[in-house]
Scaffold this active site. Structure first.
Site, PDB file in Angstrom:
ATOM      1  N   HIS A  23      32.017 -15.134  41.808  1.00  0.00           N
ATOM      2  CA  HIS A  23      31.775 -14.148  40.743  1.00  0.00           C
ATOM      3  C   HIS A  23      30.519 -14.557  39.981  1.00  0.00           C
ATOM      4  O   HIS A  23      30.254 -15.739  39.796  1.00  0.00           O
ATOM      5  CB  HIS A  23      32.962 -14.102  39.763  1.00  0.00           C
ATOM      6  CG  HIS A  23      33.001 -12.860  38.948  1.00  0.00           C
ATOM      7  ND1 HIS A  23      32.259 -12.720  37.790  1.00  0.00           N
ATOM      8  CD2 HIS A  23      33.656 -11.701  39.117  1.00  0.00           C
ATOM      9  CE1 HIS A  23      32.483 -11.514  37.284  1.00  0.00           C
ATOM     10  NE2 HIS A  23      33.319 -10.873  38.071  1.00  0.00           N
ATOM     11  N   ASP A  76      39.528  -9.122  43.353  1.00  0.00           N
ATOM     12  CA  ASP A  76      39.649  -8.364  44.610  1.00  0.00           C
ATOM     13  C   ASP A  76      40.375  -9.122  45.707  1.00  0.00           C
ATOM     14  O   ASP A  76      40.642  -8.579  46.768  1.00  0.00           O
ATOM     15  CB  ASP A  76      38.242  -7.997  45.104  1.00  0.00           C
ATOM     16  CG  ASP A  76      37.562  -7.052  44.124  1.00  0.00           C
ATOM     17  OD1 ASP A  76      36.463  -7.367  43.657  1.00  0.00           O
ATOM     18  OD2 ASP A  76      38.181  -6.028  43.782  1.00  0.00           O
TER      19      ASP A  76
HETATM   20  C1  SDX Z   1      33.604  -7.572  41.274  1.00  0.00           C
HETATM   21  O1  SDX Z   1      30.372  -8.384  37.680  1.00  0.00           O
HETATM   22  C2  SDX Z   1      31.608  -8.084  37.574  1.00  0.00           C
HETATM   23  O2  SDX Z   1      32.230  -8.248  36.542  1.00  0.00           O
HETATM   24  C3  SDX Z   1      32.235  -7.529  38.831  1.00  0.00           C
HETATM   25  C4  SDX Z   1      33.737  -7.338  38.792  1.00  0.00           C
HETATM   26  C5  SDX Z   1      34.149  -6.282  37.803  1.00  0.00           C
HETATM   27  O3  SDX Z   1      35.309  -6.329  37.340  1.00  0.00           O
HETATM   28  O4  SDX Z   1      33.350  -5.362  37.548  1.00  0.00           O
HETATM   29  O5  SDX Z   1      34.382  -8.550  38.460  1.00  0.00           O
HETATM   30  C6  SDX Z   1      34.273  -6.865  40.139  1.00  0.00           C
HETATM   31  O6  SDX Z   1      32.617  -7.083  41.759  1.00  0.00           O
HETATM   32  C7  SDX Z   1      34.127  -8.930  41.699  1.00  0.00           C
HETATM   33  C8  SDX Z   1      33.256  -9.572  42.835  1.00  0.00           C
HETATM   34  C9  SDX Z   1      33.663  -8.951  44.162  1.00  0.00           C
HETATM   35  N1  SDX Z   1      32.741  -9.360  45.240  1.00  0.00           N
HETATM   36  C10 SDX Z   1      33.160 -10.206  46.213  1.00  0.00           C
HETATM   37  O7  SDX Z   1      34.257 -10.763  46.229  1.00  0.00           O
HETATM   38  C11 SDX Z   1      32.123 -10.374  47.321  1.00  0.00           C
HETATM   39  C12 SDX Z   1      32.010 -11.867  47.686  1.00  0.00           C
HETATM   40  N2  SDX Z   1      31.375 -12.521  46.532  1.00  0.00           N
HETATM   41  C13 SDX Z   1      29.943 -12.738  46.598  1.00  0.00           C
HETATM   42  O8  SDX Z   1      29.231 -11.730  47.246  1.00  0.00           O
HETATM   43  C14 SDX Z   1      29.375 -13.227  45.266  1.00  0.00           C
HETATM   44  O9  SDX Z   1      30.199 -14.225  44.845  1.00  0.00           O
HETATM   45  C15 SDX Z   1      29.160 -12.254  44.139  1.00  0.00           C
HETATM   46  C16 SDX Z   1      28.347 -11.068  44.540  1.00  0.00           C
HETATM   47  C17 SDX Z   1      30.464 -11.774  43.589  1.00  0.00           C
HETATM   48  C18 SDX Z   1      28.433 -13.006  43.020  1.00  0.00           C
HETATM   49  O10 SDX Z   1      27.193 -13.312  43.529  1.00  0.00           O
HETATM   50  P1  SDX Z   1      26.099 -14.114  42.618  1.00  0.00           P
HETATM   51  O11 SDX Z   1      26.543 -14.329  41.261  1.00  0.00           O
HETATM   52  O12 SDX Z   1      24.793 -13.394  42.798  1.00  0.00           O
HETATM   53  O13 SDX Z   1      26.102 -15.508  43.262  1.00  0.00           O
HETATM   54  P2  SDX Z   1      25.266 -15.868  44.510  1.00  0.00           P
HETATM   55  O14 SDX Z   1      25.341 -14.759  45.513  1.00  0.00           O
HETATM   56  O15 SDX Z   1      23.914 -16.304  44.050  1.00  0.00           O
HETATM   57  O16 SDX Z   1      26.088 -17.094  45.083  1.00  0.00           O
HETATM   58  C19 SDX Z   1      25.870 -18.375  44.554  1.00  0.00           C
HETATM   59  C20 SDX Z   1      26.079 -19.297  45.745  1.00  0.00           C
HETATM   60  C21 SDX Z   1      25.245 -18.873  46.961  1.00  0.00           C
HETATM   61  O17 SDX Z   1      24.962 -20.057  47.689  1.00  0.00           O
HETATM   62  P3  SDX Z   1      23.426 -20.665  47.574  1.00  0.00           P
HETATM   63  O18 SDX Z   1      22.505 -19.536  47.993  1.00  0.00           O
HETATM   64  O19 SDX Z   1      23.285 -21.041  46.134  1.00  0.00           O
HETATM   65  O20 SDX Z   1      23.436 -21.828  48.530  1.00  0.00           O
HETATM   66  O21 SDX Z   1      27.457 -19.222  46.176  1.00  0.00           O
HETATM   67  C22 SDX Z   1      27.504 -18.706  47.505  1.00  0.00           C
HETATM   68  C23 SDX Z   1      26.170 -18.020  47.793  1.00  0.00           C
HETATM   69  O22 SDX Z   1      25.878 -18.078  49.183  1.00  0.00           O
HETATM   70  N3  SDX Z   1      28.590 -17.731  47.508  1.00  0.00           N
HETATM   71  C24 SDX Z   1      29.512 -17.629  48.467  1.00  0.00           C
HETATM   72  C25 SDX Z   1      30.365 -16.597  48.041  1.00  0.00           C
HETATM   73  N4  SDX Z   1      29.936 -16.107  46.868  1.00  0.00           N
HETATM   74  C26 SDX Z   1      28.837 -16.802  46.547  1.00  0.00           C
HETATM   75  N5  SDX Z   1      29.683 -18.276  49.616  1.00  0.00           N
HETATM   76  C27 SDX Z   1      30.743 -17.915  50.372  1.00  0.00           C
HETATM   77  N6  SDX Z   1      31.618 -16.912  50.047  1.00  0.00           N
HETATM   78  C28 SDX Z   1      31.450 -16.252  48.883  1.00  0.00           C
HETATM   79  N7  SDX Z   1      32.308 -15.275  48.537  1.00  0.00           N
END
Ligand code: SDX
Length: 429
Positions: free
Chosen positions: A305, A363
């Site tokens: 998140h 989720d």
């Molecule tokens: C919702 O914003 C809100 O409040 C949203 C929400 C709401 O109520 O409105 O809470 C609802 O959207 C919840 C999130 C649902 N999405 C997912 O579950 C999809 C999987 N999650 C990721 O795509 C990600 O965690 C995000 C999009 C939710 C957050 O992404 P960020 O904050 O941009 O973080 P990032 O992508 O920069 O990740 C940081 C690191 C990265 O590694 P590095 O590039 O630093 O090496 O963490 C890794 C990412 O690769 N990472 C994950 C991961 N999520 C982040 N690695 C593996 N699996 C994951 N799920």
């Protein structure tokens, strides 16, 4: 924290005011930065940027705290109902019994949609994704309700808000019924909000439908958990659309479109599909390894998140609700729940997830519950949109009522070609 911060640009120092809120991070007001220095700030994902002041929702990502108008989500979810949360979102205070009864009455009597909306559905393929249908139909509401599209009129804003909250379940149920070839079921005023929705989804003309009170309570709680979440992507979309003066129905349609993405509200559908693809607990490890592989675009859906760097408080309540619903159904060892629990256990002990502070979000468990209740996977994000409508509309109204409100218009860092002369096509290549 001092009342101002100093920034030096090209050896020129300027002071920028610091604004403090009730709780949470202070902000440096950079409104005058460009005028004073000629530079912009740069923050593409808005990781360190506040877009507005708001009194509605507060999140502490490190502590795993979520407050709606100051009330902890755990207390609202356990002790209240969704329409109480809607009232709180819109008016800022919990309703008295009389206010709650009046609000329930008013919302209930806006649940029908214009009967010509039925013809909209005939234009879609039966296998159209229900989110595509919702984007279209919610946007089309502005073609029917001309008496609540003047955003400068407080009364019209309130009617539009009530209409949006009331009609989303009806449209969502119609999208579902259309997809399975069953006739639409009209709302029934004697039912509460969530029971009404369950009946519109699962009743058929051939027999009476009894709402399962455990399901109704569980789904009502799920709606509370999804009601609002500060300035997330879809809420920011609604605010930006609304800042141009677009009518509320069009703004909510924009929010639905944004929510659909798998990185946002589409994650509940993607998370369940991921659990189904993993299939059995013994395959969990290989998927965790895939999620950690930098060369593999796969991510654990339902994990991570932008704000929560601790457990999403909603996920805890969601997990409890999942066990309640599966218990009610007498499902002892749901394979998807087994996979989810195993996945959570492995990931939370894994150095990669610990270091990147990745925890289950709302989720991760919601799909298991919704599937057990009988909803198809492609309806999960529709239910998220149904619940989030009150948050979107409350944030939209807060923005419209903010006297300092102006159209949102970000700037950019230009990295394209410098100025160059046009070459007639006869002289090219
Ligand atoms: C919702 O914003 C809100 O409040 C949203 C929400 C709401 O109520 O409105 O809470 C609802 O959207 C919840 C999130 C649902 N999405 C997912 O579950 C999809 C999987 N999650 C990721 O795509 C990600 O965690 C995000 C999009 C939710 C957050 O992404 P960020 O904050 O941009 O973080 P990032 O992508 O920069 O990740 C940081 C690191 C990265 O590694 P590095 O590039 O630093 O090496 O963490 C890794 C990412 O690769 N990472 C994950 C991961 N999520 C982040 N690695 C593996 N699996 C994951 N799920």
């Amino acid at each position: 924290m001092s009342a101002s911060s100093t920034i030096t640009v090209d050896d020129k120092q300027i002071d920028l005011p610091v604004k403090t809120g009730t709780i949470g991070p202070h902000v440096i007001d950079i409104g005058k930065l460009h005028a004073k220095t000629g530079v912009f700030t740069f923050d593409p994902g808005f990781t360190s940027t506040a877009s507005c002041e708001s009194k509605i929702t507060y999140i502490d990502g490190d502590e795993g705290v979520l407050l709606y108008r100051g009330y902890p989500i755990e207390q609202l979810a356990e002790q209240g109902d969704f329409l109480e949360t809607c009232y709180l979102m819109l008016f800022g205070e919990l309703p008295t019994p009389a206010q709650k009864a009046d609000f329930d009455y008013r919302v209930t009597r806006h649940t029908m949609v214009h009967d010509q909306m039925n013809r909209f559905f005939q234009g879609f393929r039966r296998d159209a994704h229900p989110m595509a249908v919702m984007v279209a139909c919610v946007g089309a509401l502005s073609a029917f309700y001309h008496d609540s599209t003047d955003i400068s009129d407080e009364k019209q804003r309130m009617i539009a808000s009530l209409r949006m909250i009331a009609k989303m379940p009806t449209l969502a149920a119609m999208a579902y019924k259309y997809s399975i070839g069953q006739p639409f079921v009209y709302p029934k005023n004697e039912l509460d909000y969530t029971s009404n929705f369950l009946r519109m989804c699962f009743a058929v003309p051939c027999e009476e439908y009894q709402v399962n009170p455990i399901f109704a309570r569980a789904l009502d709680r799920i709606f509370i958990l999804h009601a609002d979440h500060e300035q997330n992507a879809s809420t920011s979309t609604v605010r930006l659309a609304g800042s141009s003066g677009a009518n509320p129905f069009a703004c909510i349609a924009a929010g639905i479109a944004c929510l659909w993405g798998p990185a946002h509200g589409g994650a509940n559908e993607a998370a369940l599909k991921m659990l189904m693809e993993i299939g059995t607990p013994d395959r969990v490890k290989q998927y965790v390894d895939k999620a950690k592989d930098k060369n593999d675009p796969f991510r654990l859906m339902g994990f991570g998140h932008r704000v929560y760097k601790n457990y999403d408080p909603r996920a805890r309540i969601m997990q409890k609700t999942t066990h309640e619903v599966l218990g009610e159904l007498g499902i002892k060892d749901d394979p998807l729940l087994e996979v989810a629990m195993q996945l959570e256990q492995i990931a939370l002990k894994d150095e990669y997830f610990i270091e990147k502070k990745l925890y289950p979000n709302i989720d991760f468990y919601s799909g298991i519950t919704l599937k057990a209740m009988g909803f198809p996977t492609d309806m999960f994000t529709v239910l998220f949109a149904l619940a989030r409508t009150v948050g979107w509309i409350a944030q939209w109204a807060e923005m419209i009522e903010d006297p300092s409100q102006k159209i949102g218009r970000p700037r950019q860092l230009y990295i394209g070609p410098d100025k160059r002369e046009y070459v007639p096509i006869s002289q090219r290549g």
